[in-house]
Each structure stands twice: as C-alpha cells, then as structure tokens.
Design an enzyme around this catalytic site. Structure first.
Site, mmCIF file in Angstrom:
data_model
loop_
_atom_site.group_PDB
_atom_site.id
_atom_site.type_symbol
_atom_site.label_atom_id
_atom_site.label_comp_id
_atom_site.label_asym_id
_atom_site.label_seq_id
_atom_site.Cartn_x
_atom_site.Cartn_y
_atom_site.Cartn_z
ATOM 1 N N ARG A 149 31.743 -18.218 -17.678
ATOM 2 C CA ARG A 149 32.726 -17.165 -17.388
ATOM 3 C C ARG A 149 31.992 -16.087 -16.607
ATOM 4 N NH1 ARG A 149 34.540 -13.826 -22.292
ATOM 5 N NH2 ARG A 149 33.345 -12.204 -21.233
ATOM 6 N N HIS A 193 36.325 -11.142 -20.011
ATOM 7 C CA HIS A 193 37.376 -12.036 -20.532
ATOM 8 C C HIS A 193 38.699 -11.798 -19.800
ATOM 9 C CE1 HIS A 193 40.119 -14.029 -23.285
ATOM 10 N NE2 HIS A 193 40.799 -12.901 -23.341
ATOM 11 N N TYR A 218 28.504 -7.049 -25.333
ATOM 12 C CA TYR A 218 28.129 -8.186 -26.183
ATOM 13 C C TYR A 218 27.373 -9.302 -25.474
ATOM 14 C CZ TYR A 218 32.511 -10.044 -24.213
ATOM 15 O OH TYR A 218 33.495 -10.452 -23.361
#
Ligand SMILES: Cc1ncc(C[n+]2csc(CCOP(=O)(O)OP(=O)(O)O)c2C)c(N)n1
Ligand SMILES: [Mg+2]
Length: 353
Positions: free
Chosen positions: A260, A264, A273
């Site tokens: 990715r 998100h 994170y």
C-alpha cells in the site's frame, strides 16, 4: 519482499519468457496494461489532491495495487462478475466502464450511476458486472459466492471474482464464503490483495499463518501466493485460474502480495504507525515503475510512447473532472427512484426543493 534499500527490484524476464508465460499477444498486452496503470496512478494522484481541497468527500487510493487491478480487467470476460473491495475501481474502467462516468460518481453528481447515495470510490457499473461495494469489510465475499451459485443453477457461463484485503481474511464472511464455495465446487476466484496493512494493523498481527493463500486448504482447494507487483506473474495467475474455473475446477484463492503506497484512505495518517523504511520498501516494488523499466529495457516502450501515455491519462482525468464539476447534484426527488417497485408520488415539499 522486504528489501529496505529502496532500489527497484527489476522484473526478471526476457521477452521470450514473457511470450511463453502470457501468450503471443504479450507485447500488446503489456503496453496496454502499462497505459491503464498510468491512468490509475494519475487518477489517484489527482483525486487525493482534490480531496484535500475539499472538492471530493473521500478517496481510497489503489496506488501499489495497479498490476492486480489491470490484470484482472484484462483477463476477465464480459460474462464474469466483479465483487470489489475499496481499491478496485480500475477493474471496472479496464472492463469498459467510462472514466467520465466514474468521475461523476466520485463527485456524487446527477450523472453518478449511484445517484449520490454511495461513498466516493464505491462505484457501481452494471454494464460491466461491477457490483457496488459495501463498506462493511468482507461482505462481498459471500455475495460473489451466491452469484457463482446462481450461475451454476442457471447453467450460465461466467466466473465470479471477489476482491478483498488481508484484513478481510479475519471476517466471518471469509470463512462462510470460502467454505460454501468449496462444498458446492463453485466457479469463483477469491482475490486477496494483501497490502500488508488493515488500516494500522500489520498483517503479521492479523494472522499467524505463513501465507494467507494456505487458508484455502482448510476449505478443500488450493491457494497460491503471487507477487502482485509483477504484472507478468499476475496476468499468468489470472489466466490460469480463470481457464481452470471455466473448465469446472471449482474455487481458487490467489493471494497477491502488494504494497500500500498511500495512506489507507483520505481519513488516515500512516506516519503514526508505519515503520520509517516502509515507503522505501514499497518503492522498490512499485508495479508501475517495474513494468515501465522492463518495457523500456527490452525496447517495447520509448520516450515518446511514455510521454504519450502520460499525456493521454492526464488529459482524460482533467476533462472528466471538469465535466463532473460542471454537473449539478442529483435532484432531491431522485431519492425515491429505484426504491419501491411501484413509483410513489413525490411529496410536494420535496418536489419543490
Ligand atoms: C466489518 C468491518 N469492520 C471494520 C471496518 C473498518 N475498516 C474499514 S477498512 C478496514 C481495513 C481493511 O483492511 P484490508 O481488508 O486489508 O483492506 P485494505 O483496506 O488494506 O485494502 C477496516 C478495519 C469495516 N469497514 N467493516
Ligand atoms: Mg490490507
């Protein structure tokens, strides 16, 4: 897949290998795939910018997933059915859904096929059998299985493809769908785009298995893990499982390992994170750059071709945005369309708006 240097991992093929693996049309297929991947990437970059300017409400980019989406679009047939997750709008475009229509959806205009009732990036494209996604993770898996069952009962041709992420493999519907598909031997392909994150949850905390593909063996069929940033491997995998499904093999699970390369969604901040070397690792596996570099090295793409693809993508995205921004929102009265089997008369106070 954990190279931390950030240097590109080249595709390891000769043209002869590629012809052998994906067929005699390999050169045209890969050039076409490249064009679609550039379109997907251009759209992602532009729409993320527009979301930040407040011009679209939400966006979930598929940057890093392009090889999977484009190969799915190029390998499936009209009679197949697509049950997507958040990151598969490009599959609909490759299968023939017009870009301007998709962009109308992103802006929730009167020309949006969903009439402004869905979140952006949740397109419906009935003419290409692209079913609207539910934001609820994993529900499309059982929908795909139900459709595959219906195809079987009607003796119709076609394969149902369910797309979902690594996080969805923990959802109840994953078990229910994969189990029933195995018991009934249905023509369904489960496509897990393992981008290694479910928002902030890394895949190694999602499941203790070595590969997500091996979960298929619990349901009586095989699963394979494929490098989802290698377009040749992805095309080859789709061609094989679709051929076998059409021949009555029963279900398949493919786990495509991808990176990715964006947050998100537009509602996320991955710097909170992700490890600091994540972006470098992701760039080393960039599916678009891997393909572009390979095509250039073997002489199947020159500078003028590259510039042409980039210009066409940027102009078509720009024109589609201009058209959508000039289109009014759906009328309030359209709320009642497609809801009741018999049309209701629209209450006067709503008709007046
Ligand atoms: C049933 C359910 N639980 C939680 C959420 C919130 N949620 C939205 S996306 C997401 C992560 C999905 O991760 P993955 O399946 O790996 O797909 P990706 O977004 O990485 O492509 C979660 C937990 C949801 N939409 N539905
Ligand atoms: Mg994921």
């Amino acid at each position: 897949m954990t190279d931390a240097s950030g240097s590109l991992i080249p595709l390891p093929y000769t043209p002869t290998d590629v012809y052998r693996r994906i067929g005699p049309e390999a050169r045209e297929t890969l050039r076409s795939a490249y064009g679609w991947m550039i379109l997907g990437r251009t759209l992602d970059a532009r729409m993320q910018g527009l979301q930040r300017q407040g011009r679209v409400g939400f966006y979930g980019a598929a940057t890093g997933h392009e090889a999977v989406n484009v190969a799915a679009g190029l390998s499936t047939r009209k009679e197949d059915w697509i049950f997507p997750g958040l990151r598969e709008p490009l599959v609909a475009l490759v299968r023939g859904h017009p870009l301007p229509r998709y962009v109308q959806h992103l802006f929730a205009t009167a020309q949006d096929p969903s009439k402004g009732r869905q979140m952006p990036c949740h397109p419906s494209a009935s003419e290409v059998h692209h079913v609207s996604i539910s934001s609820v993770i994993g529900t499309q898996i059982t929908h795909a299985v139900g459709t595959a069952w219906a195809l079987r009962l009607r003796k119709a041709s076609g394969v149902a493809l369910a797309f979902f992420g690594d996080g969805a493999t923990s959802a109840n519907d994953f078990h229910a769908g994969l189990n029933f598909a195995g018991v009934a031997g249905l023509p369904v392909v489960f496509v897990c785009a393992n981008n290694q994150w479910a928002i902030s949850m890394p895949v190694e905390r999602q499941s203790a298995v070595a590969t997500l593909a091996q979960k298929a063996s619990a349901y009586g069929y095989s699963g394979v893990t494929v490098d989802g940033t290698d377009i040749v491997a992805v095309l080859e995998a789709f061609q094989r499982v679709l051929r076998e499904s059409r021949d009555g093999s029963g279900p398949h699970l493919i786990e495509f390992r991808v990176y990715r390369m964006t947050p998100h969604s537009s509602s996320d901040d991955p710097t909170r994170y992700q490890p600091v070397d994540w972006n470098a690792r992701a760039r080393a596996h960039d599916p678009v750059v891997r393909l572009e570099t390979w095509l250039s090295t073997v002489g199947w793409l020159d500078d003028a071709d590259r510039a042409g693809y980039a210009q066409r993508a940027s102009e078509s995205v720009r024109d589609a945005i201009a058209e959508a921004e000039a289109t009014p929102p759906p009328s309030p009265a359209s709320l009642f369309e497609d809801v009741f089997s018999r049309p209701l008369s629209v209450p006067a106070e709503i008709a007046r708006i």
